[in-house]
Design a protein around this motif. Structure first.
Motif, PDB file in Angstrom:
ATOM      1  N   GLY A  93       0.889  -1.205  -0.046  1.00  0.00           N
ATOM      2  CA  GLY A  93      -0.007   0.065   0.092  1.00  0.00           C
ATOM      3  C   GLY A  93       0.722   1.273   0.015  1.00  0.00           C
ATOM      4  O   GLY A  93       0.575   2.257  -0.625  1.00  0.00           O
ATOM      5  N   ILE A  94       1.988   1.112   0.924  1.00  0.00           N
ATOM      6  CA  ILE A  94       2.675   2.498   0.858  1.00  0.00           C
ATOM      7  C   ILE A  94       3.613   2.633  -0.576  1.00  0.00           C
ATOM      8  O   ILE A  94       3.386   3.799  -1.119  1.00  0.00           O
ATOM      9  CB  ILE A  94       3.935   2.376   2.020  1.00  0.00           C
ATOM     10  CG1 ILE A  94       3.034   2.405   3.252  1.00  0.00           C
ATOM     11  CG2 ILE A  94       5.073   3.342   1.825  1.00  0.00           C
ATOM     12  CD1 ILE A  94       4.007   2.343   4.284  1.00  0.00           C
ATOM     13  N   LEU A  95       3.843   1.565  -1.209  1.00  0.00           N
ATOM     14  CA  LEU A  95       4.400   1.585  -2.303  1.00  0.00           C
ATOM     15  C   LEU A  95       3.622   2.137  -3.504  1.00  0.00           C
ATOM     16  O   LEU A  95       4.081   2.940  -4.177  1.00  0.00           O
ATOM     17  CB  LEU A  95       5.004   0.047  -2.810  1.00  0.00           C
ATOM     18  CG  LEU A  95       5.453  -0.049  -4.243  1.00  0.00           C
ATOM     19  CD1 LEU A  95       6.983   0.738  -4.307  1.00  0.00           C
ATOM     20  CD2 LEU A  95       5.721  -1.551  -4.427  1.00  0.00           C
ATOM     21  N   GLY A  99       4.380   5.764  -5.587  1.00  0.00           N
ATOM     22  CA  GLY A  99       4.531   5.435  -6.900  1.00  0.00           C
ATOM     23  C   GLY A  99       3.300   6.543  -7.393  1.00  0.00           C
ATOM     24  O   GLY A  99       3.647   7.186  -8.290  1.00  0.00           O
ATOM     25  N   GLY A 100       2.168   6.442  -6.884  1.00  0.00           N
ATOM     26  CA  GLY A 100       1.092   7.139  -7.457  1.00  0.00           C
ATOM     27  C   GLY A 100       1.372   8.758  -7.132  1.00  0.00           C
ATOM     28  O   GLY A 100       1.435   9.583  -8.068  1.00  0.00           O
ATOM     29  N   ALA A 101       2.012   9.225  -6.135  1.00  0.00           N
ATOM     30  CA  ALA A 101       2.365  10.713  -5.726  1.00  0.00           C
ATOM     31  C   ALA A 101       3.541  10.871  -6.631  1.00  0.00           C
ATOM     32  O   ALA A 101       3.482  12.180  -7.244  1.00  0.00           O
ATOM     33  CB  ALA A 101       2.977  10.798  -4.331  1.00  0.00           C
ATOM     34  N   SER A 102       4.310  10.230  -7.023  1.00  0.00           N
ATOM     35  CA  SER A 102       5.539  10.317  -7.931  1.00  0.00           C
ATOM     36  C   SER A 102       4.775  10.735  -9.544  1.00  0.00           C
ATOM     37  O   SER A 102       5.497  11.536  -9.936  1.00  0.00           O
ATOM     38  CB  SER A 102       6.556   9.246  -7.925  1.00  0.00           C
ATOM     39  OG  SER A 102       7.076   9.178  -6.628  1.00  0.00           O
ATOM     40  N   LEU A 103       3.962   9.984  -9.841  1.00  0.00           N
ATOM     41  CA  LEU A 103       3.359   9.982 -11.086  1.00  0.00           C
ATOM     42  C   LEU A 103       2.687  11.378 -11.142  1.00  0.00           C
ATOM     43  O   LEU A 103       2.595  11.898 -12.218  1.00  0.00           O
ATOM     44  CB  LEU A 103       2.275   8.859 -11.388  1.00  0.00           C
ATOM     45  CG  LEU A 103       3.147   7.676 -11.730  1.00  0.00           C
ATOM     46  CD1 LEU A 103       2.052   6.462 -11.980  1.00  0.00           C
ATOM     47  CD2 LEU A 103       3.858   7.629 -13.089  1.00  0.00           C
TER      48      LEU A 103
END
Length: 122
Positions: A93-95, A99-103
């Motif tokens: 979940g953290i990953l 990843g979503g925040a980076s995108l």
């Protein structure tokens, strides 16, 4: 008693610069021979030692021989690849969130660059 204890005792008994330099050379060579004093002394005898260095080496070798520490053969470290633990749902979940925040951040950066180029050339 370890080999390094014997060296420390010898440093206290012979606090001269030449003895200290010789013992520094011994410690450095022990790193190359995996703490085998016999091999280290053999290598050091081929090098230029400070005055009185040979006597210091002889005394160290005698003291280590009495303590049974002069010819240690340590096992080579075994290459043990680290095993990965299975990821739990919290880690996944953290990953996903990271990843979503980076995108999202990358998308916003592209949008700003595109808008800046449109204003500059448009």
């Amino acid at each position: 008693v370890t080999l390094y204890d014997v060296i420390a005792d010898l440093r206290r008994e012979r606090p001269t610069p030449a003895a200290s330099r010789t013992l520094d050379m011994v410690v450095a060579e022990l790193g190359n021979t995996r703490d085998n004093l016999r091999q280290a002394v053999r290598h050091l005898r081929l090098q230029a030692l400070p005055p009185g260095g040979r006597e210091t080496l002889d005394l160290l070798q005698d003291l280590a021989m009495v303590a049974g520490l002069d010819d240690l053969h340590l096992a080579e470290p075994q290459s043990n690849p680290k095993t990965l633990e299975p990821a739990d749902s919290g880690t996944i979940g953290i990953l996903v969130l990271m990843g979503g925040a980076s995108l999202v951040a990358a998308g916003l950066m592209v949008a700003v660059v595109v808008q800046g180029l449109q204003k500059a050339f448009g």
